[in-house]
Design an enzyme around this catalytic site. Structure first.
Site, PDB file in Angstrom:
ATOM      1  N   ASP A  59      33.948  27.105  57.792  1.00 16.90           N
ATOM      2  CA  ASP A  59      33.440  28.083  56.830  1.00 16.90           C
ATOM      3  C   ASP A  59      34.035  29.449  57.166  1.00 16.90           C
ATOM      4  O   ASP A  59      33.848  29.958  58.275  1.00 16.90           O
ATOM      5  CB  ASP A  59      31.914  28.116  56.922  1.00 16.90           C
ATOM      6  CG  ASP A  59      31.275  29.013  55.867  1.00 16.90           C
ATOM      7  OD1 ASP A  59      31.986  29.844  55.270  1.00 16.90           O
ATOM      8  OD2 ASP A  59      30.059  28.884  55.662  1.00 16.90           O
ATOM      9  N   SER A 150      47.150  36.333  45.266  1.00 18.89           N
ATOM     10  CA  SER A 150      46.920  36.369  43.823  1.00 18.89           C
ATOM     11  C   SER A 150      47.778  37.441  43.178  1.00 18.89           C
ATOM     12  O   SER A 150      47.999  38.509  43.764  1.00 18.89           O
ATOM     13  CB  SER A 150      45.440  36.663  43.546  1.00 18.89           C
ATOM     14  OG  SER A 150      45.224  36.931  42.169  1.00 18.89           O
ATOM     15  N   TYR A 169      37.964  41.366  43.407  1.00 17.98           N
ATOM     16  CA  TYR A 169      38.723  40.220  43.915  1.00 17.98           C
ATOM     17  C   TYR A 169      40.149  40.637  44.247  1.00 17.98           C
ATOM     18  O   TYR A 169      40.690  40.293  45.309  1.00 17.98           O
ATOM     19  CB  TYR A 169      38.718  39.099  42.882  1.00 17.98           C
ATOM     20  CG  TYR A 169      39.585  37.913  43.234  1.00 17.98           C
ATOM     21  CD1 TYR A 169      39.182  37.012  44.212  1.00 17.98           C
ATOM     22  CD2 TYR A 169      40.802  37.695  42.587  1.00 17.98           C
ATOM     23  CE1 TYR A 169      39.974  35.916  44.543  1.00 17.98           C
ATOM     24  CE2 TYR A 169      41.596  36.609  42.906  1.00 17.98           C
ATOM     25  CZ  TYR A 169      41.182  35.727  43.887  1.00 17.98           C
ATOM     26  OH  TYR A 169      41.980  34.650  44.215  1.00 17.98           O
ATOM     27  N   LYS A 173      42.219  40.510  47.909  1.00 23.72           N
ATOM     28  CA  LYS A 173      43.498  39.823  48.099  1.00 23.72           C
ATOM     29  C   LYS A 173      44.590  40.793  48.555  1.00 23.72           C
ATOM     30  O   LYS A 173      45.454  40.443  49.361  1.00 23.72           O
ATOM     31  CB  LYS A 173      43.912  39.116  46.803  1.00 23.72           C
ATOM     32  CG  LYS A 173      43.120  37.857  46.501  1.00 23.72           C
ATOM     33  CD  LYS A 173      43.381  36.778  47.548  1.00 23.72           C
ATOM     34  CE  LYS A 173      42.763  35.440  47.165  1.00 23.72           C
ATOM     35  NZ  LYS A 173      43.099  34.363  48.118  1.00 23.72           N
ATOM     36  N   VAL A 202      46.919  29.565  37.431  1.00 26.03           N
ATOM     37  CA  VAL A 202      46.857  28.115  37.638  1.00 26.03           C
ATOM     38  C   VAL A 202      45.574  27.581  37.005  1.00 26.03           C
ATOM     39  O   VAL A 202      44.505  28.183  37.137  1.00 26.03           O
ATOM     40  CB  VAL A 202      46.884  27.760  39.138  1.00 26.03           C
ATOM     41  CG1 VAL A 202      46.864  26.243  39.323  1.00 26.03           C
ATOM     42  CG2 VAL A 202      48.109  28.359  39.805  1.00 26.03           C
TER      43      VAL A 202
END
Length: 272
Positions: A59, A150, A169, A173, A202
């Protein structure tokens, strides 16, 4: 005859890595996931009995679990060590996936909670991953550590297309890309390649539960990509995307100047 350790293999790109790489019976694939039992069942149901696939609990929000996974991996691979460490696991926030950053300002607690989880998982978790597994990578033959990044972290793309969504997000990244570069700065001299690769858009089902209004926002984003890159016809099927990623990481090396690089294949940028 390579050894791969890959995080986030329960679904999507991660599971496709396991599927494709384990087709070679001489390769060893160690997959790290939060839910070991469910992923083992998925592997058995969809891939059958592949003795070269090993699923471990790992994790990214738990240092202890990653430390144990590194110890268990050492036992599994024995003297073969690790050739490729693939940091694929991530927290894909939906909180900021459809709205611009300015629209999130009133949701103070959620913004802070999601930002914290994104940084803890996508940045700090990968720092722990790299540090814990580096000893095994250093003893391997290939010595490649790949972070799946990304296109949302591509500053040129953000500015050129005025991409407003996924701000938090994207920031996580982008921070991970910096960490990859910092690890490269330290370990390049030891022959370890650290590189970030963005697979572009994707199709992995992220928007399956989106509302009609949210889908409209996503389509607007896709429309911007199509304008920017006329060849863009929509998200890449996951099997094709994984083939492209693997082809890229085989081609890049330190001598070619790719140490610490961010290779983005969003928009009009082509695969190597």
């Amino acid at each position: 005859m390579s050894v791969y350790v890959i995080t986030g293999v329960s679904k999507g790109i991660g599971f496709e890595f396991v599927k494709q790489i384990s087709e070679d019976p001489k390769s060893i694939v160690v997959g790290l996931v939060r839910d070991k039992s469910a992923t083992e069942k998925k592997v058995a149901a969809e891939l059958g009995d592949r003795s070269n696939v090993h699923i471990l609990h790992g994790d990214l929000t738990s240092y202890a679990s990653l430390k144990q996974a590194a110890a268990d991996t050492a036992k599994i691979v024995s003297e073969r060590d690790i050739d490729y460490l693939v940091a694929n696991g991530a927290f894909p926030s939906l909180f900021d996936a459809y709205d611009p950053i300015g629209a999130l300002g009133d949701k103070v607690e959620e913004l802070e909670d999601v930002s914290s989880k994104l940084f803890q998982t996508n940045v700090v978790g990968n720092i722990h991953l790299f540090n814990l597994f580096l000893p095994l990578v250093m003893k391997g033959k290939v010595k490649k550590i790949i972070a799946i990044s990304s296109g949302h972290a591509d500053l040129d793309l953000i500015n050129d297309l005025e991409i407003e969504i996924s701000a938090l997000y994207a920031a996580s990244k982008a921070a991970m890309n910096v960490i990859v570069a910092k690890f490269n700065a330290q370990y390049k001299k030891d022959g370890v390649l650290f590189v970030s690769i963005s697979p572009g858009a994707v199709e992995v089902g992220h928007f399956a539960d989106a509302t009609p209004e949210q889908i409209q926002g996503v389509m607007g984003f896709m429309g911007k990509l199509s304008t920017y890159a006329p060849h863009f016809k929509g998200p890449t099927p996951v099997d094709e995307a994984v083939q492209n990623i693997r082809s890229t990481w085989e081609k890049v090396d330190i001598d070619g100047g790719y140490g610490g690089a961010f290779i983005s294949h969003f928009g009009n940028k082509q695969w190597l």
